[in-house]
Enzyme design. Sequence first.
Site, PDB file in Angstrom:
ATOM      1  N   PRO A 114       0.719  -1.177  -0.144  1.00  0.00           N
ATOM      2  CA  PRO A 114      -0.153   0.059   0.096  1.00  0.00           C
ATOM      3  C   PRO A 114       0.794   1.425   0.047  1.00  0.00           C
ATOM      4  O   PRO A 114       0.842   2.211   0.813  1.00  0.00           O
ATOM      5  CB  PRO A 114      -0.889  -0.238   1.377  1.00  0.00           C
ATOM      6  CG  PRO A 114       0.211  -0.650   2.317  1.00  0.00           C
ATOM      7  CD  PRO A 114       0.930  -1.854   1.460  1.00  0.00           C
ATOM      8  N   LYS A 115       1.648   1.299  -1.024  1.00  0.00           N
ATOM      9  CA  LYS A 115       2.616   2.644  -1.255  1.00  0.00           C
ATOM     10  C   LYS A 115       2.224   3.947  -1.727  1.00  0.00           C
ATOM     11  O   LYS A 115       1.606   3.801  -2.901  1.00  0.00           O
ATOM     12  CB  LYS A 115       3.834   2.132  -1.977  1.00  0.00           C
ATOM     13  CG  LYS A 115       4.702   0.867  -1.122  1.00  0.00           C
ATOM     14  CD  LYS A 115       5.823   0.408  -1.831  1.00  0.00           C
ATOM     15  CE  LYS A 115       6.635  -0.503  -1.094  1.00  0.00           C
ATOM     16  NZ  LYS A 115       7.917  -0.821  -1.698  1.00  0.00           N
ATOM     17  N   VAL A 116       2.402   5.028  -1.307  1.00  0.00           N
ATOM     18  CA  VAL A 116       2.183   6.120  -1.740  1.00  0.00           C
ATOM     19  C   VAL A 116       3.499   7.158  -1.460  1.00  0.00           C
ATOM     20  O   VAL A 116       4.293   6.846  -0.704  1.00  0.00           O
ATOM     21  CB  VAL A 116       0.958   7.031  -1.207  1.00  0.00           C
ATOM     22  CG1 VAL A 116      -0.362   6.090  -1.579  1.00  0.00           C
ATOM     23  CG2 VAL A 116       1.126   7.135   0.178  1.00  0.00           C
TER      24      VAL A 116
END
Length: 248
Positions: A114-116
């Site tokens: 869940p990368k931002v």
Amino acid sequence: MQAEDVRQHVTTPLTSPAFALTVPRFTDREYLNVVYRTDPDALRAVVPEPLRIDEPLVRFEVMKMGDVSGYGPYTEAGQAIPVSFEGEQGEYLHAMYLDNFPATASGREVSAYPKVMGSPALHVDTGALVGTLDHGTLRVATATMGYKHHELDRAEAEAQITVPTFMLKTVPGYDGLPRVQELVRTRITDLTVKEAWTGPARLQLFQHVLAPLADLPVLEVVSAGHILTDLTLAGVEPVHDYLKGVTS
């Protein structure tokens, strides 16, 4: 470009891919981990079934990647939640913030991280190891730990890092509905713990609508660790299909 050539690509742009197709090897990956107790109702609101919560704990982590094949050095911060799945203990990755776009894109597209984008940092300041996370110009997290106060057993450090990791993979279709929606599992392999330390720690989380780490509030700091490693990330495997049996 022939159709068979197109099928060899897993990302776009076709002639300038967003990330390298490689299994990344991490050299000198440095962790600051702060485990804290939080509101159990807040946890239940964000952890998807069929994962189960045993204790209302969260691990806030800042990871400084000394060198990563395919991506180069970068820093990452986020939250992981201890969970169980069919009796297996692990962690659910709730949120991750990076300062490296290729690592962000590959983590989301190839796997399910869940990368931002964000601005994390890890450094030593006057006898304290300091981990921070900024979103834009605003600070959203600050963690401090006494620098190398007590050695941490390396077997314990390895056990902390190599627990199975669960993530939610969602890929939307063109109608706006999920085309893929799976719970997946991975874990760290080929791990060498070079150093491991523990000590007193503090953690502050600040409210931000686009980086809502503070929605899992800090009620009590339980433990902290400072670990230096070399490691490899294994691929992911699906363990639960949310769309199985669902008709469109």
